[in-house]
Design an enzyme around this catalytic site. Structure first.
Site, PDB file in Angstrom:
ATOM      1  N   ASP A 203       2.157  -1.783  -4.536  1.00  0.00           N
ATOM      2  CA  ASP A 203       0.743  -1.381  -4.536  1.00  0.00           C
ATOM      3  C   ASP A 203       0.086  -2.050  -5.728  1.00  0.00           C
ATOM      4  O   ASP A 203       0.766  -2.763  -6.468  1.00  0.00           O
ATOM      5  CB  ASP A 203       0.617   0.161  -4.617  1.00  0.00           C
ATOM      6  CG  ASP A 203      -0.624   0.644  -3.855  1.00  0.00           C
ATOM      7  OD1 ASP A 203      -1.721   0.129  -4.150  1.00  0.00           O
ATOM      8  OD2 ASP A 203      -0.498   1.502  -2.969  1.00  0.00           O
ATOM      9  N   ILE A 204      -1.210  -1.779  -5.931  1.00  0.00           N
ATOM     10  CA  ILE A 204      -1.863  -2.463  -7.058  1.00  0.00           C
ATOM     11  C   ILE A 204      -1.474  -1.868  -8.407  1.00  0.00           C
ATOM     12  O   ILE A 204      -1.678  -2.472  -9.441  1.00  0.00           O
ATOM     13  CB  ILE A 204      -3.414  -2.525  -6.909  1.00  0.00           C
ATOM     14  CG1 ILE A 204      -3.959  -1.173  -6.465  1.00  0.00           C
ATOM     15  CG2 ILE A 204      -3.828  -3.617  -5.944  1.00  0.00           C
ATOM     16  CD1 ILE A 204      -5.472  -1.149  -6.404  1.00  0.00           C
ATOM     17  N   ARG A 205      -0.965  -0.631  -8.401  1.00  0.00           N
ATOM     18  CA  ARG A 205      -0.353  -0.089  -9.637  1.00  0.00           C
ATOM     19  C   ARG A 205       0.824   0.795  -9.266  1.00  0.00           C
ATOM     20  O   ARG A 205       0.900   1.284  -8.135  1.00  0.00           O
ATOM     21  CB  ARG A 205      -1.373   0.642 -10.497  1.00  0.00           C
ATOM     22  CG  ARG A 205      -2.054   1.821  -9.870  1.00  0.00           C
ATOM     23  CD  ARG A 205      -3.167   2.328 -10.776  1.00  0.00           C
ATOM     24  NE  ARG A 205      -4.303   1.415 -10.763  1.00  0.00           N
ATOM     25  CZ  ARG A 205      -5.286   1.463  -9.855  1.00  0.00           C
ATOM     26  NH1 ARG A 205      -5.263   2.366  -8.903  1.00  0.00           N
ATOM     27  NH2 ARG A 205      -6.286   0.613  -9.897  1.00  0.00           N
TER      28      ARG A 205
ATOM     29  N   GLY B 228       0.842  -1.202   0.000  1.00  0.00           N
ATOM     30  CA  GLY B 228       0.000   0.000   0.000  1.00  0.00           C
ATOM     31  C   GLY B 228       0.875   1.248   0.000  1.00  0.00           C
ATOM     32  O   GLY B 228       0.583   2.232   0.689  1.00  0.00           O
TER      33      GLY B 228
ATOM     34  N   TYR C 137     -15.078  -0.147   8.402  1.00  0.00           N
ATOM     35  CA  TYR C 137     -13.634   0.101   8.543  1.00  0.00           C
ATOM     36  C   TYR C 137     -13.213  -0.079  10.010  1.00  0.00           C
ATOM     37  O   TYR C 137     -12.230  -0.761  10.310  1.00  0.00           O
ATOM     38  CB  TYR C 137     -13.356   1.525   8.051  1.00  0.00           C
ATOM     39  CG  TYR C 137     -11.970   2.072   8.316  1.00  0.00           C
ATOM     40  CD1 TYR C 137     -10.845   1.538   7.697  1.00  0.00           C
ATOM     41  CD2 TYR C 137     -11.808   3.179   9.154  1.00  0.00           C
ATOM     42  CE1 TYR C 137      -9.586   2.082   7.921  1.00  0.00           C
ATOM     43  CE2 TYR C 137     -10.554   3.725   9.375  1.00  0.00           C
ATOM     44  CZ  TYR C 137      -9.446   3.171   8.761  1.00  0.00           C
ATOM     45  OH  TYR C 137      -8.203   3.718   8.983  1.00  0.00           O
TER      46      TYR C 137
ATOM     47  N   LYS D  63     -10.759  -2.855  11.704  1.00  0.00           N
ATOM     48  CA  LYS D  63      -9.541  -2.494  12.451  1.00  0.00           C
ATOM     49  C   LYS D  63      -9.530  -3.160  13.836  1.00  0.00           C
ATOM     50  O   LYS D  63      -8.474  -3.597  14.308  1.00  0.00           O
ATOM     51  CB  LYS D  63      -9.411  -0.968  12.583  1.00  0.00           C
ATOM     52  CG  LYS D  63      -9.009  -0.284  11.289  1.00  0.00           C
ATOM     53  CD  LYS D  63      -7.630  -0.733  10.798  1.00  0.00           C
ATOM     54  CE  LYS D  63      -7.205  -0.107   9.506  1.00  0.00           C
ATOM     55  NZ  LYS D  63      -5.992  -0.697   8.928  1.00  0.00           N
TER      56      LYS D  63
ATOM     57  N   ASP E 185      -1.228  -7.142  -5.417  1.00  0.00           N
ATOM     58  CA  ASP E 185      -2.604  -7.068  -4.945  1.00  0.00           C
ATOM     59  C   ASP E 185      -2.599  -7.940  -3.688  1.00  0.00           C
ATOM     60  O   ASP E 185      -2.469  -9.161  -3.761  1.00  0.00           O
ATOM     61  CB  ASP E 185      -3.544  -7.632  -6.026  1.00  0.00           C
ATOM     62  CG  ASP E 185      -4.964  -7.775  -5.501  1.00  0.00           C
ATOM     63  OD1 ASP E 185      -5.182  -7.602  -4.285  1.00  0.00           O
ATOM     64  OD2 ASP E 185      -5.856  -8.077  -6.321  1.00  0.00           O
TER      65      ASP E 185
ATOM     66  N   GLN F  73      -1.682   7.769   1.309  1.00  0.00           N
ATOM     67  CA  GLN F  73      -1.291   8.982   2.045  1.00  0.00           C
ATOM     68  C   GLN F  73      -0.120   8.708   2.981  1.00  0.00           C
ATOM     69  O   GLN F  73       0.846   9.455   3.021  1.00  0.00           O
ATOM     70  CB  GLN F  73      -2.501   9.504   2.837  1.00  0.00           C
ATOM     71  CG  GLN F  73      -2.259  10.879   3.437  1.00  0.00           C
ATOM     72  CD  GLN F  73      -3.203  11.205   4.589  1.00  0.00           C
ATOM     73  OE1 GLN F  73      -3.861  10.320   5.139  1.00  0.00           O
ATOM     74  NE2 GLN F  73      -3.270  12.464   4.958  1.00  0.00           N
TER      75      GLN F  73
HETATM   76  C1  AKB Z   1     -10.602   7.994   8.206  1.00  0.00           C
HETATM   77  O1  AKB Z   1     -11.078   9.128   8.359  1.00  0.00           O
HETATM   78  O2  AKB Z   1     -11.257   7.014   7.844  1.00  0.00           O
HETATM   79  C2  AKB Z   1      -9.138   7.785   8.525  1.00  0.00           C
HETATM   80  C3  AKB Z   1      -8.936   7.310   9.924  1.00  0.00           C
HETATM   81  C4  AKB Z   1      -9.247   8.179  11.054  1.00  0.00           C
HETATM   82  O3  AKB Z   1      -8.499   6.209  10.110  1.00  0.00           O
HETATM   83  N1  AKB Z   1      -8.400   8.985   8.313  1.00  0.00           N
END
Ligand code: AKB
Length: 313
Positions: free
Chosen positions: A35-37, A9, A140, A144, A50, A13
């Site tokens: 990364d993927i590209r 990755g 997400y 995590k 990938d 950022q």
């Molecule tokens: C997001 O906003 O999803 C990320 C994070 C806080 O992990 N920047």
């Protein structure tokens, strides 16, 4: 054994800036960005990976005799809500592939980025402690929490040395973040420098924990270099930079651009932000591996503006 680091990755950022920092520290010939590209401006060794493909990670690990892996590939909070099952699949599958390859090929150290998104409705919102109850509201965040627990499991069961940080929203000038809830805090500086009105997707008083990219990268290098006995938390460490709201950033920007205009049009990301901490207690990171942030809102603002002026010249 010679240190060979694989960054998965590397175009994102954090990945793009971290890859450069690792190249400066260990030498370009010892860092494999992937990364993927491939990015047009990538320097040094680059491999297309990938990370949902276990065999491809394995191939690169064997080819370069990799000793450390930084796994940065993920779909962030806001983007993740567009297709929850796909986001879950990508975030978890890539991580389990990295863990399995690391176990089988005796990788010495692994870095896993977690996030303030692990916190949800039950955690106290001010000065949220490291061991708060975790009931995240985004896919997400769920991935995590799961990823942190898998990290701890592989550490306890197989002795894998995995180190992890819960990043706040990261503010940097090198690249635009994609798909996060904290991304407004990067976009706002671009609009200021371009003399454009900024439309904010959060309400003016929504405070969130943020960190400047230099602090985030330094924290990553520091936790990875800390003596193994200092790493006591094997899920993930809270780290804090500085906490502020859109209105507070706008008012700092107005010090430099008095005509800067901001308008507010909150959308679905407001609900995500309202379930995240306003500020973070990072005392465990401070105690265990000497973490200390250097940037406050004013130094972030000054640096962002001067770097972006350079970039837009
Ligand atoms: C997001 O906003 O999803 C990320 C994070 C806080 O992990 N920047």
């Amino acid at each position: 054994m010679k240190t060979m680091i694989l960054v998965i990755g590397a175009n994102g950022q954090v990945g793009s800036v971290l890859t450069k920092a690792l190249q400066d520290k260990y030498g370009k010939e010892n860092i494999i960005a992937s990364d993927i590209r491939e990015r047009e401006d990538s320097e040094g060794i680059f491999e297309i990976i990938d990370a949902t493909n276990f065999d491809r990670i394995k191939e690169v690990v064997i080819q370069y005799k990799v000793t450390q892996i930084y796994h940065l590939a993920a779909i962030l909070s806001a983007k993740g809500e567009e297709n929850p099952l796909r986001s879950w699949d990508i975030n978890i599958k890539t991580w389990l592939n990295v863990l399995e390859v690391s176990r089988i090929y005796n990788i010495e150290k692994v870095f896993y980025p977690s996030s303030i998104a692990v916190f949800g409705t039950s955690a106290q919102r001010n000065n949220t402690p490291n061991d708060a109850y975790l009931d995240p509201v985004t896919v997400y965040g769920i991935s995590k929490v799961d990823g942190e627990n898998w990290a701890q499991y592989y550490h306890v069961k197989y002795g894998l040395d995995i180190r992890s940080i819960r990043y706040p929203g990261i503010i940097g000038y090198q690249s635009l973040p994609g798909g996060g809830t904290t991304d407004y805090a990067v976009d706002i500086y671009h609009k200021a420098v371009l003399n454009e009105t900024f439309t904010c997707f959060l309400k003016e008083d929504t405070a969130l924990p943020m960190i400047f990219i230099d602090d985030a990268i330094r924290a990553t290098l520091e936790i990875m270099e800390a003596p193994i006995e200092n790493i006591k938390v094997r899920t993930s460490y809270n780290i804090a930079g500085s906490s502020f709201s859109p209105k507070e950033i706008a008012s700092e920007i107005c010090e430099l651009y008095p005509d800067f205009k901001i308008e507010y049009k909150p959308d679905f990301r407001q609900d995500i932000a309202e379930n995240w901490p306003k500020s973070i207690d990072d005392s465990e990171a401070k105690m265990d591996w000497d973490w200390k942030p250097q940037y406050d809102l004013w130094s972030i603002t000054e640096t962002m503006i001067s770097k972006l002026i350079e970039q837009y010249k």
